[in-house]
Design an enzyme around this catalytic site. Structure first.
Site, PDB file in Angstrom:
ATOM      1  N   GLU A 170     -60.545 -78.899 -48.680  1.00  0.00           N
ATOM      2  CA  GLU A 170     -59.952 -78.514 -47.396  1.00  0.00           C
ATOM      3  C   GLU A 170     -58.479 -78.888 -47.280  1.00  0.00           C
ATOM      4  OE1 GLU A 170     -62.369 -79.863 -44.144  1.00  0.00           O
ATOM      5  OE2 GLU A 170     -63.974 -78.488 -44.655  1.00  0.00           O
ATOM      6  N   GLU A 378     -69.860 -76.681 -48.196  1.00  0.00           N
ATOM      7  CA  GLU A 378     -70.280 -77.416 -46.981  1.00  0.00           C
ATOM      8  C   GLU A 378     -70.746 -76.441 -45.915  1.00  0.00           C
ATOM      9  OE1 GLU A 378     -67.486 -80.210 -45.189  1.00  0.00           O
ATOM     10  OE2 GLU A 378     -66.867 -80.894 -47.179  1.00  0.00           O
TER      11      GLU A 378
HETATM   12  C1  BGP Z   1     -65.169 -81.172 -43.186  1.00  0.00           C
HETATM   13  C2  BGP Z   1     -64.943 -82.285 -44.164  1.00  0.00           C
HETATM   14  C3  BGP Z   1     -66.074 -83.241 -44.288  1.00  0.00           C
HETATM   15  C4  BGP Z   1     -66.833 -83.512 -43.017  1.00  0.00           C
HETATM   16  C5  BGP Z   1     -67.090 -82.247 -42.216  1.00  0.00           C
HETATM   17  C6  BGP Z   1     -67.641 -82.477 -40.839  1.00  0.00           C
HETATM   18  O1  BGP Z   1     -63.956 -80.795 -42.624  1.00  0.00           O
HETATM   19  O2  BGP Z   1     -64.679 -81.769 -45.457  1.00  0.00           O
HETATM   20  O3  BGP Z   1     -65.598 -84.393 -44.916  1.00  0.00           O
HETATM   21  O4  BGP Z   1     -66.371 -84.571 -42.327  1.00  0.00           O
HETATM   22  O5  BGP Z   1     -65.928 -81.466 -42.082  1.00  0.00           O
HETATM   23  O6  BGP Z   1     -66.616 -82.772 -39.952  1.00  0.00           O
HETATM   24  P1  BGP Z   1     -66.695 -83.891 -38.864  1.00  0.00           P
HETATM   25  O7  BGP Z   1     -67.034 -85.115 -39.598  1.00  0.00           O
HETATM   26  O8  BGP Z   1     -65.342 -83.917 -38.245  1.00  0.00           O
HETATM   27  O9  BGP Z   1     -67.735 -83.462 -37.906  1.00  0.00           O
END
Ligand code: BGP
Length: 478
Positions: A170, A378
């Protein structure tokens, strides 16, 4: 379009799940590990929800065998994790810290011994603080050589064992949060600096991919992009154009560089007009063209619905990091677009829109524009979970979410999209960067609360057993 019958998932489809070093490992000062920018950032008062940090996280560093055993029991085919650069090079470069490297060799061996395909992310945001101090990290061209040198150590150590590599996780998020919204380290708010840092990140990404190919590494490599496909709120041509602009500035601005080696025309023109475009050296084009990924990793959570936003319209708004539904503020880019609520979809307690169809739409767009295989690196639902007295977690809302998205992937496959696999976010519960421990994503509940107290024991949620069946049926009952 509606298909009469859906295609089956490919036989070797990678049913997986994911994590990131800082969010799970803990052991932040063990076995020679150096300090990362996140280790420092979380100590600045007010930066994270209730001051939560990853010092202990969910203690995966000490419990990885237990976690892998759970993956094996569930039948997971792939596990995506990231390497903490500071375990390999405590100061970003120099002498290799063998103990740190050994942790990842052991983890990979453990996964392979349990028939789980490792998917290794080289960079999931935990830059060595030493490089930040020395030359401002991503704001210097020097990062390209250091990142490549670090990646090469892992390529050599894990050659043939790890077949799927993610270069940067990301880039669009760590760059925009780090240099515009100031919500991630180094907490800068300056568009010009942001676009320059982003350009160096593009070069680092391309250089690492090129190195992988030059070394004739077995396997595939690609970046993971956080893709939120853009919709216009309605068919008002102004709003349609705003959605095109948002797609250009928020999505093509990264994906075009990865796949075409070039920035999108209208977006770059706008940045030049505003005096914030990056300085691009002639030799940069050559490197960007030479660093083509083998697949595109996609992190998908939600879509982005926009309307036109006049020059005197809204700017950046506050995000909901508390889990208090409806607490996020309006956000936009004056003169271009602003985000609005999509009236057709539901939202989570953190105001994230739930839109499985958007995943199919995104996969279709990528396929049409770039013709490249996609690995979904993800996708998941962050919600409050409750551990019952019987030590069970009835997360039917998570099952619904995942079911909808897996169905959308199956439809996309039927449309002709080449999807290599699907990694949910996340395997165990873990630290959410800005939202603490209460925003949970895992199949496995971890007893760790907002005060960072808890036994750290693992408990299987209902979704654990549900995904186990999905894998057994290769997704074909969804
Ligand atoms: C993405 C990241 C992850 C994770 C996920 C969920 O942006 O790659 O590391 O954190 O989002 O986001 P959050 O933890 O802000 O809910």
């Amino acid at each position: 379009m509606e298909h009469k019958q859906l295609d089956q998932f490919p036989k070797d489809f990678l049913w997986g799940s994911a994590s990131a070093a800082y969010q799970v490992e803990g052991a932040w000062q063990e076995d020679g590990k150096g300090v990362s920018v996140w280790d420092e950032f979380v100590r600045i008062p007010g930066k994270t929800f209730k001051g939560t940090n990853g010092d202990v996280a969910v203690d995966h560093y000490h419990r990885y065998k237990e976690d892998v055993a759970l993956m094996k029991e569930q039948g997971l085919k792939a596990y995506r994790f990231s390497v903490a650069w500071t375990r390999i090079f405590p100061n970003g470069r120099g002498e290799i810290n063998q103990a740190g490297l050994q942790f990842y060799i052991d983890l990979v061996d453990e996964l392979i011994a349990n028939q789980i395909e490792p998917v290794l992310t080289l960079y999931h945001w935990d830059l060595p603080q030493a490089l930040q101090d020395e030359y401002q990290g991503w704001e210097s061209r020097k990062i390209v050589a250091d990142f490549t040198n670090y990646a090469q150590v892992l390529f050599e150590a894990l050659r043939g064992k790890v077949k799927y590599w993610v270069s940067l996780n990301e880039q669009n998020i760590f760059i925009s949060h780090g240099y515009l919204m100031a919500s991630h380290p180094p907490a800068v708010s300056d568009p010009k600096r942001m676009y320059q840092a982003n350009h160096y990140a593009n070069l680092a990404n391309a250089a690492v991919i090129k190195k992988f190919h030059d070394m004739d590494m077995p396997g595939k490599i690609g970046p993971s992009f956080a893709y939120s496909p853009n919709y216009p709120l309605d068919s008002d041509p102004q709003n349609v154009l705003a959605a095109e602009d948002s797609e250009d500035l928020n999505a093509h601005f990264w994906m075009d560089v990865y796949l075409f080696g070039k920035y999108p025309i209208a977006a770059l023109k706008l940045l030049k007009e505003q005096g914030v475009a990056p300085i691009i050296e002639p030799e940069d084009d050559e490197l960007l063209a030479a660093g083509k990924p083998d697949f595109l990793g996609i992190n998908y959570y939600q879509t982005n619905t926009v309307v036109f936003n006049p020059l005197d319209g809204v700017g950046l708004g506050r995000m909901n990091t508390t889990g208090e539904k409806g607490s996020s503020e309006e956000s936009g880019l004056p003169g271009v677009f602003k985000r609005v609520e999509n009236p057709f979809v539901e939202r989570t307690n953190w105001d994230w829109e739930i839109d499985p169809e958007g995943l199919r739409i995104g996969l279709r767009r990528i396929t049409s524009r770039y013709r490249i295989p996609v690995l979904i690196t993800e996708n998941g639902l962050g919600e409050y979970d409750k551990l019952t007295e019987a030590k069970e977690i009835h997360d039917d809302y998570r099952i619904d979410y995942l079911k909808g998205h897996i169905h959308a992937i199956r439809e996309a496959i039927t449309d002709g999209v080449d999807v290599l696999g699907y990694c949910t976010w996340s395997y165990t519960d873990l630290l959410s960067w800005l939202n603490g421990y209460q925003k949970r994503y895992g199949f496995v509940y971890v007893a760790q609360d907002e005060n960072q107290e808890g036994s750290l024991n693992r408990y299987k949620k209902d979704s654990f057993y549900w995904y186990q069946k999905v894998i057994q049926n290769n997704g074909n009952t969804i």
